[in-house]
Enzyme design. Structure first.
Site, PDB file in Angstrom:
ATOM      1  N   ARG A 173      36.124  38.075  25.873  1.00  0.00           N
ATOM      2  CA  ARG A 173      37.482  37.772  25.415  1.00  0.00           C
ATOM      3  C   ARG A 173      38.010  36.457  25.989  1.00  0.00           C
ATOM      4  O   ARG A 173      38.876  35.816  25.409  1.00  0.00           O
ATOM      5  CB  ARG A 173      38.459  38.892  25.816  1.00  0.00           C
ATOM      6  N   VAL A 190      31.866  38.115  15.407  1.00  0.00           N
ATOM      7  CA  VAL A 190      32.280  36.983  16.245  1.00  0.00           C
ATOM      8  C   VAL A 190      32.893  37.458  17.560  1.00  0.00           C
ATOM      9  O   VAL A 190      33.415  38.573  17.650  1.00  0.00           O
ATOM     10  CB  VAL A 190      33.283  36.065  15.510  1.00  0.00           C
ATOM     11  N   ASP A 210      39.135  42.661   9.173  1.00  0.00           N
ATOM     12  CA  ASP A 210      37.734  42.868   8.803  1.00  0.00           C
ATOM     13  C   ASP A 210      37.701  43.765   7.563  1.00  0.00           C
ATOM     14  O   ASP A 210      37.848  43.285   6.452  1.00  0.00           O
ATOM     15  CB  ASP A 210      37.024  43.485  10.012  1.00  0.00           C
TER      16      ASP A 210
HETATM   17  P1  5GP Z   1      39.295  46.443  10.480  1.00  0.00           P
HETATM   18  O1  5GP Z   1      40.091  47.695  10.654  1.00  0.00           O
HETATM   19  O2  5GP Z   1      40.035  45.379   9.668  1.00  0.00           O
HETATM   20  O3  5GP Z   1      37.910  46.703   9.977  1.00  0.00           O
HETATM   21  O4  5GP Z   1      39.011  45.861  11.913  1.00  0.00           O
HETATM   22  C1  5GP Z   1      39.987  45.326  12.652  1.00  0.00           C
HETATM   23  C2  5GP Z   1      39.618  45.249  14.110  1.00  0.00           C
HETATM   24  O5  5GP Z   1      38.200  45.320  14.345  1.00  0.00           O
HETATM   25  C3  5GP Z   1      40.048  43.908  14.647  1.00  0.00           C
HETATM   26  O6  5GP Z   1      41.374  43.973  15.102  1.00  0.00           O
HETATM   27  C4  5GP Z   1      39.048  43.662  15.750  1.00  0.00           C
HETATM   28  O7  5GP Z   1      39.520  44.232  16.937  1.00  0.00           O
HETATM   29  C5  5GP Z   1      37.799  44.371  15.306  1.00  0.00           C
HETATM   30  N1  5GP Z   1      36.841  43.423  14.703  1.00  0.00           N
HETATM   31  C6  5GP Z   1      36.587  43.235  13.385  1.00  0.00           C
HETATM   32  N2  5GP Z   1      35.661  42.291  13.184  1.00  0.00           N
HETATM   33  C7  5GP Z   1      35.310  41.845  14.418  1.00  0.00           C
HETATM   34  C8  5GP Z   1      34.373  40.831  14.874  1.00  0.00           C
HETATM   35  O8  5GP Z   1      33.679  40.121  14.121  1.00  0.00           O
HETATM   36  N3  5GP Z   1      34.318  40.671  16.216  1.00  0.00           N
HETATM   37  C9  5GP Z   1      35.053  41.393  17.089  1.00  0.00           C
HETATM   38  N4  5GP Z   1      34.899  41.140  18.379  1.00  0.00           N
HETATM   39  N5  5GP Z   1      35.933  42.342  16.700  1.00  0.00           N
HETATM   40  C10 5GP Z   1      36.055  42.560  15.366  1.00  0.00           C
END
Ligand code: 5GP
Ligand code: MG
Length: 178
Positions: free
Chosen positions: A168, A156, A106
């Site tokens: 999940r 999502v 993300d």
């Molecule tokens: P980042 O550190 O890249 O912002 O986020 C990574 C983590 O955030 C992912 O491993 C996931 O667990 C969670 N995450 C990011 N976007 C989403 C999303 O759209 N839905 C869900 N359920 N989890 C997300």
């Protein structure tokens, strides 16, 4: 496929189970070729990546290992920005060819904080595979070597991804209805 409810929110179908499974199979074949004589160690990031990891690993036909680590940076539907490691890595990373398995990249914050920890342990090589990627949300550039789907910057659930702990088990990916 229909709308579904998770907690207080409604989600609509986004990626079907067959298209996800097909894409993961193709990814596994690529890895089978790229790592044919390298005996890679997969490191799956819990909780979200457990289903992606299981689905991928079923189609990995080369000699390989898998281990799991728990990181978390999410509360609700926006990233909290804190990376918490709550289950340490039990496998020896030194001189191994590592492939990290993530459910979704993300902002990239989680990976950008975790990667230096892994590099410290001197792997022979390090690549990242993510089921989903939100390019528009990136604030921390992460070298993403393998990716099944690029998706818009929408929240999502399903295929291992949760909304506050639920959803999940849904075998496809749904996005938040606006
Ligand atoms: P980042 O550190 O890249 O912002 O986020 C990574 C983590 O955030 C992912 O491993 C996931 O667990 C969670 N995450 C990011 N976007 C989403 C999303 O759209 N839905 C869900 N359920 N989890 C997300
Ligand atoms: Mg995750």
């Amino acid at each position: 496929m229909h709308e579904i409810r998770v907690h207080d929110k409604t989600f609509i179908p986004y990626l079907s189970q067959p298209e996800i499974e097909e894409s993961i199979k193709n990814l596994a074949q690529k890895i089978n070729q790229d790592y044919a004589d390298k005996c890679p160690l997969f490191i799956a990031i819990l909780n979200g990546a457990f289903m992606f990891a299981a689905e991928l690993f079923k189609s990995i036909s080369i000699a390989s290992e898998i281990s799991f680590i728990k990181l978390a940076s999410y509360k609700g539907t926006t990233s909290s920005g804190h990376v918490i490691t709550s289950i340490g890595l039990d496998a020896d990373v030194k001189n191994k060819h590592i492939i990290i398995l993530e459910d979704i990249i993300d902002t990239g914050k989680t990976m950008s904080r975790f990667l230096p920890q892994l590099y410290n342990q001197q792997p022979a090589s390090l690549k990242i595979a993510a089921l989903l990627h939100k390019p528009e949300a990136t604030t921390h550039e992460v070298p993403l070597d393998y990716n099944c789907f690029k998706i818009p910057n929408k929240f999502v659930v399903g295929f291992g991804l949760d909304y506050n702990g639920m959803g999940r088990n849904i075998p496809a990916v749904y996005k938040l209805k606006e």
